[in-house]
Scaffold this motif. Structure first.
Motif, PDB file in Angstrom:
ATOM      1  N   SER B  79       0.191  19.483 -25.262  1.00  0.00           N
ATOM      2  CA  SER B  79       0.451  18.058 -25.458  1.00  0.00           C
ATOM      3  C   SER B  79       0.109  17.336 -24.164  1.00  0.00           C
ATOM      4  O   SER B  79       0.262  17.883 -23.077  1.00  0.00           O
ATOM      5  CB  SER B  79       1.921  17.824 -25.809  1.00  0.00           C
ATOM      6  OG  SER B  79       2.200  16.439 -25.801  1.00  0.00           O
ATOM      7  N   ALA B  80      -0.366  16.097 -24.300  1.00  0.00           N
ATOM      8  CA  ALA B  80      -0.628  15.293 -23.108  1.00  0.00           C
ATOM      9  C   ALA B  80       0.578  14.404 -22.802  1.00  0.00           C
ATOM     10  O   ALA B  80       0.526  13.566 -21.919  1.00  0.00           O
ATOM     11  CB  ALA B  80      -1.893  14.463 -23.303  1.00  0.00           C
ATOM     12  N   ILE B  81       1.662  14.604 -23.538  1.00  0.00           N
ATOM     13  CA  ILE B  81       2.906  13.860 -23.255  1.00  0.00           C
ATOM     14  C   ILE B  81       3.892  14.786 -22.560  1.00  0.00           C
ATOM     15  O   ILE B  81       4.176  15.874 -23.037  1.00  0.00           O
ATOM     16  CB  ILE B  81       3.586  13.355 -24.544  1.00  0.00           C
ATOM     17  CG1 ILE B  81       2.643  12.500 -25.381  1.00  0.00           C
ATOM     18  CG2 ILE B  81       4.846  12.558 -24.190  1.00  0.00           C
ATOM     19  CD1 ILE B  81       3.255  12.063 -26.720  1.00  0.00           C
ATOM     20  N   LYS B  83       7.832  14.701 -21.325  1.00  0.00           N
ATOM     21  CA  LYS B  83       9.039  13.891 -21.485  1.00  0.00           C
ATOM     22  C   LYS B  83      10.091  14.377 -20.502  1.00  0.00           C
ATOM     23  O   LYS B  83      10.259  15.575 -20.315  1.00  0.00           O
ATOM     24  CB  LYS B  83       9.585  14.012 -22.903  1.00  0.00           C
ATOM     25  CG  LYS B  83       8.657  13.429 -23.970  1.00  0.00           C
ATOM     26  CD  LYS B  83       9.276  13.496 -25.357  1.00  0.00           C
ATOM     27  CE  LYS B  83       8.248  13.044 -26.409  1.00  0.00           C
ATOM     28  NZ  LYS B  83       8.793  13.060 -27.769  1.00  0.00           N
ATOM     29  N   THR B 108      -5.969  18.337 -16.033  1.00  0.00           N
ATOM     30  CA  THR B 108      -6.628  19.248 -16.973  1.00  0.00           C
ATOM     31  C   THR B 108      -7.098  18.533 -18.230  1.00  0.00           C
ATOM     32  O   THR B 108      -8.125  18.881 -18.801  1.00  0.00           O
ATOM     33  CB  THR B 108      -5.711  20.424 -17.373  1.00  0.00           C
ATOM     34  OG1 THR B 108      -4.486  19.884 -17.870  1.00  0.00           O
ATOM     35  CG2 THR B 108      -5.395  21.308 -16.177  1.00  0.00           C
ATOM     36  N   GLN B 109      -6.353  17.512 -18.694  1.00  0.00           N
ATOM     37  CA  GLN B 109      -6.704  16.874 -19.962  1.00  0.00           C
ATOM     38  C   GLN B 109      -7.343  15.495 -19.770  1.00  0.00           C
ATOM     39  O   GLN B 109      -7.751  14.870 -20.743  1.00  0.00           O
ATOM     40  CB  GLN B 109      -5.455  16.753 -20.840  1.00  0.00           C
ATOM     41  CG  GLN B 109      -4.709  18.093 -20.921  1.00  0.00           C
ATOM     42  CD  GLN B 109      -3.793  18.207 -22.111  1.00  0.00           C
ATOM     43  OE1 GLN B 109      -3.902  17.449 -23.051  1.00  0.00           O
ATOM     44  NE2 GLN B 109      -2.893  19.153 -22.079  1.00  0.00           N
ATOM     45  N   GLY B 110      -7.357  15.003 -18.536  1.00  0.00           N
ATOM     46  CA  GLY B 110      -8.022  13.733 -18.267  1.00  0.00           C
ATOM     47  C   GLY B 110      -7.088  12.544 -18.306  1.00  0.00           C
ATOM     48  O   GLY B 110      -7.159  11.644 -17.479  1.00  0.00           O
ATOM     49  N   ILE B 111      -6.213  12.509 -19.291  1.00  0.00           N
ATOM     50  CA  ILE B 111      -5.219  11.442 -19.415  1.00  0.00           C
ATOM     51  C   ILE B 111      -3.932  12.098 -19.895  1.00  0.00           C
ATOM     52  O   ILE B 111      -3.970  13.046 -20.689  1.00  0.00           O
ATOM     53  CB  ILE B 111      -5.690  10.327 -20.379  1.00  0.00           C
ATOM     54  CG1 ILE B 111      -4.690   9.171 -20.448  1.00  0.00           C
ATOM     55  CG2 ILE B 111      -5.978  10.864 -21.779  1.00  0.00           C
ATOM     56  CD1 ILE B 111      -5.196   7.943 -21.215  1.00  0.00           C
ATOM     57  N   ALA B 112      -2.799  11.624 -19.402  1.00  0.00           N
ATOM     58  CA  ALA B 112      -1.512  12.164 -19.834  1.00  0.00           C
ATOM     59  C   ALA B 112      -0.459  11.082 -19.641  1.00  0.00           C
ATOM     60  O   ALA B 112      -0.686  10.099 -18.923  1.00  0.00           O
ATOM     61  CB  ALA B 112      -1.150  13.408 -19.033  1.00  0.00           C
ATOM     62  N   ALA B 113       0.669  11.248 -20.314  1.00  0.00           N
ATOM     63  CA  ALA B 113       1.736  10.248 -20.220  1.00  0.00           C
ATOM     64  C   ALA B 113       3.054  10.928 -19.906  1.00  0.00           C
ATOM     65  O   ALA B 113       3.316  12.048 -20.353  1.00  0.00           O
ATOM     66  CB  ALA B 113       1.858   9.483 -21.535  1.00  0.00           C
ATOM     67  N   LEU B 140      -0.802   3.663 -14.809  1.00  0.00           N
ATOM     68  CA  LEU B 140      -0.167   2.459 -15.339  1.00  0.00           C
ATOM     69  C   LEU B 140       1.311   2.769 -15.545  1.00  0.00           C
ATOM     70  O   LEU B 140       1.630   3.826 -16.093  1.00  0.00           O
ATOM     71  CB  LEU B 140      -0.747   2.154 -16.721  1.00  0.00           C
ATOM     72  CG  LEU B 140      -1.863   1.165 -16.848  1.00  0.00           C
ATOM     73  CD1 LEU B 140      -2.307   1.088 -18.300  1.00  0.00           C
ATOM     74  CD2 LEU B 140      -1.407  -0.210 -16.367  1.00  0.00           C
ATOM     75  N   LEU B 271       7.615   4.218 -19.163  1.00  0.00           N
ATOM     76  CA  LEU B 271       6.382   4.894 -19.574  1.00  0.00           C
ATOM     77  C   LEU B 271       5.377   4.884 -18.435  1.00  0.00           C
ATOM     78  O   LEU B 271       5.123   3.827 -17.836  1.00  0.00           O
ATOM     79  CB  LEU B 271       5.776   4.198 -20.795  1.00  0.00           C
ATOM     80  CG  LEU B 271       4.443   4.765 -21.299  1.00  0.00           C
ATOM     81  CD1 LEU B 271       4.594   6.197 -21.821  1.00  0.00           C
ATOM     82  CD2 LEU B 271       3.862   3.872 -22.400  1.00  0.00           C
ATOM     83  N   ILE B 273       1.458   6.229 -17.489  1.00  0.00           N
ATOM     84  CA  ILE B 273       0.207   6.784 -18.002  1.00  0.00           C
ATOM     85  C   ILE B 273      -0.666   7.148 -16.803  1.00  0.00           C
ATOM     86  O   ILE B 273      -0.904   6.304 -15.933  1.00  0.00           O
ATOM     87  CB  ILE B 273      -0.526   5.769 -18.900  1.00  0.00           C
ATOM     88  CG1 ILE B 273       0.390   5.339 -20.059  1.00  0.00           C
ATOM     89  CG2 ILE B 273      -1.828   6.355 -19.450  1.00  0.00           C
ATOM     90  CD1 ILE B 273      -0.119   4.131 -20.824  1.00  0.00           C
ATOM     91  N   PHE B 275      -4.288   8.756 -15.263  1.00  0.00           N
ATOM     92  CA  PHE B 275      -5.708   8.974 -15.547  1.00  0.00           C
ATOM     93  C   PHE B 275      -6.329   9.781 -14.414  1.00  0.00           C
ATOM     94  O   PHE B 275      -6.098   9.461 -13.249  1.00  0.00           O
ATOM     95  CB  PHE B 275      -6.469   7.643 -15.583  1.00  0.00           C
ATOM     96  CG  PHE B 275      -5.930   6.609 -16.517  1.00  0.00           C
ATOM     97  CD1 PHE B 275      -6.458   6.466 -17.801  1.00  0.00           C
ATOM     98  CD2 PHE B 275      -4.911   5.740 -16.117  1.00  0.00           C
ATOM     99  CE1 PHE B 275      -5.984   5.492 -18.659  1.00  0.00           C
ATOM    100  CE2 PHE B 275      -4.431   4.755 -16.979  1.00  0.00           C
ATOM    101  CZ  PHE B 275      -4.968   4.628 -18.252  1.00  0.00           C
TER     102      PHE B 275
END
Lengths: 345, 345
Positions: B79-81, B83, B108-113, B140, B271, B273, B275
């Motif tokens: 998952s790119a999330i 928590k 590793t995934q480029g974008i994650a939150a 962000l 939240l 984000i 990059f």
């Protein structure tokens, strides 16, 4: 009252697609362009409707966009980034190609991004934001434009009017969608004031010396200003960084250098970020979609409007009654269909 | 001129951490809080410096934050999330726990939150944005707040002052960072005008009937306005949706309902984000970091400022010369250290 013609959205789509085919676009390009242009006309966004056909054809004629491009998708396993190279064509077919892969990644990984590179961009961003909501996803969309906006405190064009759009899905009704320029006004609005010989409102622009001006001619020779002062300037800069530089594509000053004019559709990239509300909310109390409805009700309940409300009302009317064009508009469509690229300068 | 005391950042950190320990916070909470508070004081952000200690302690005393919370991380494979449940404690230790996992996912995934839930939030967002840049990432950051802002066209508080922050890394120099409220002004600025008996600038607020007002009392009884008209209102709404509802945490009206006051630190989520510019730019021409420097040079070159410039200048001074506190400030720190929660109402 002059004669008008009313067409279904399907009939208008066929006509617009035929014009683009006549102009030398392949089926992939022509179909995607016709879809966004008809969507604009249908939603009474005249500035992004059939009015845009000529600009797109002019850009083809100038050799600044490839009418026969086939976009290519690059999606590595285990990455949350999906890349689509538009191959020098328009952004719209590239987005259509990337959307299902982006949506699948966002669903499985929670958040994912689509970077579109090497594309010519001439449409609004709300079609992309809406398409994400159609997949049950929330999304952010942004791209640069031409350098026509001075950063706050500066005196020369550097940033673009860099649009910023967002969408949130709503079951059984139009989505929550906004799409706005990060400049106070669109460049077209300044042009309209110039033609009408009207002064601009305060705060829209500066002249070539960096002084505030309400003269449209001086504004066009100077720079537009960002919305919301330094905050809008910061968001415009962020868009240059994320949707220009980060994705390895042109910034607004580079676009202007490359084209040498603001009269053709700009060549750059586009960044789309998709969120799965279900994945984010998993394991937490409350249904995110139902809770969002409470927020929207509270906004509307105090007399404020949701963004795009006017557009969705126009859409409902167009879908029920068709799209009405003036005699001049029909004549222009006929002319474009007959002459193709010869109809444009 | 009254007596002042100059401390190193380390010495101030020790003092602030000791105050929070005396106030009943565990080491995880006290350490993280001391870090952001000292960072604010060091950067001459007085509104987010030692001034904030009392508010944090008041929130502890009111039983609205758990002083002994240990945040817990939930990061599913693939998952790119990421928590982090703050467990009813402050947001800051939750962010510190989640950051390395978020950074690894983004690389590793480029974008994650990173979604932080069940936290009390009292600090600026630039520490988070800067921490991401320290990992070589852009980012962000956003969160709701209390319902004190009316949506454009409305007449009642609904949205929070919902801050929006962004960071971009710069090699060998402070990052590009902005962090602003999506209201025209911070609530504290209206309070300062009230105390000084000064009228507010136009456009900051409306009274309880929804009419524009420049009277601070009437503004505090009414609502603040979003920055940039309907555009800022839309961004504030987006933050309620993404950083409140989507992550399964409280919205600004729910926060106010829960606390019943704006004098305690708000309880909600956050939240972030992240990059990876390297992942996004891979395979594309140009180095994104070098290209960003050209953009920053062009901004500064025309006399505009980069956001946070003043803050970084203050930081350099504090790091070279120490942090200077007034006698009253030192006295207040001593009082808080001696009395702990008994020092606050």
């Amino acid at each position: 009252m002059s004669e008008t013609t009313t067409l279904t959205t399907t009939a208008l789509h066929e006509r617009v697609e035929a014009i683009f085919r006549k102009g030398g676009l392949n089926v992939v390009q022509a179909g995607a362009l016709a879809r966004v242009i008809v969507a604009g006309e249908r939603d009474a966004c005249k500035s992004h409707g059939i009015y845009r056909i000529e600009g797109a054809l002019r850009t083809v004629k100038a050799g600044k966009v490839k009418p026969d491009a086939i976009p290519e998708i690059i999606a590595q396993e285990a990455s949350a980034i999906v890349k689509v190279n538009a191959g020098g064509g328009f952004a719209n077919p590239a987005f259509e190609l990337g959307l299902p892969v982006l949506a699948e990644r966002a669903r499985t990984q929670g958040i994912a991004a689509l970077a579109i590179n090497d594309c010519t961009h001439f449409s609004a961003l709300w079609p992309e934001a809406e398409a994400l909501t159609g997949e049950g996803l929330a999304g952010l969309v942004m791209c640069p434009s031409y350098a026509t906006v001075a950063p706050t405190g500066g005196n020369k064009p550097l940033l673009g009017t860099n649009p910023f759009a967002f969408g949130w899905p709503r079951a059984g009704r139009p989505p929550y969608v906004f799409d706005f320029a990060t400049s106070v006004a669109a460049r077209g609005e300044i042009e309209l004031h110039r033609r009408a010989g009207k002064a601009l409102p305060d705060g829209w622009a500066i002249d070539a010396k960096g002084n505030p001006t309400t003269d449209p001619e001086a504004a066009l020779a100077g720079a537009m200003l960002p919305f919301g002062g330094h905050k809008g300037s910061a968001i415009g800069t962020m868009i240059e960084l994320l949707a220009g530089i980060m994705i390895g594509d042109l910034t607004s000053p580079e676009v202007l250098d490359y084209l040498g004019t603001t009269t053709l559709a700009p060549f750059h990239g586009e960044l789309i970020i998709a969120f799965s509300p279900e994945a984010f909310a998993a394991g937490r109390p409350g249904d995110p979609f139902a809770r969002a409805e409470m927020l929207f009700e509270a906004i509307v309940g105090q007399g404020a409007r949701l963004p795009s409300q006017r557009r969705f009302a126009a859409r409902a009317k167009s879908e029920a009654e068709g799209i009405t064009l003036t005699a001049a508009e029909v004549e222009q469509l006929d002319r474009l269909l007959t002459l193709g690229l010869d109809a444009v300068a």
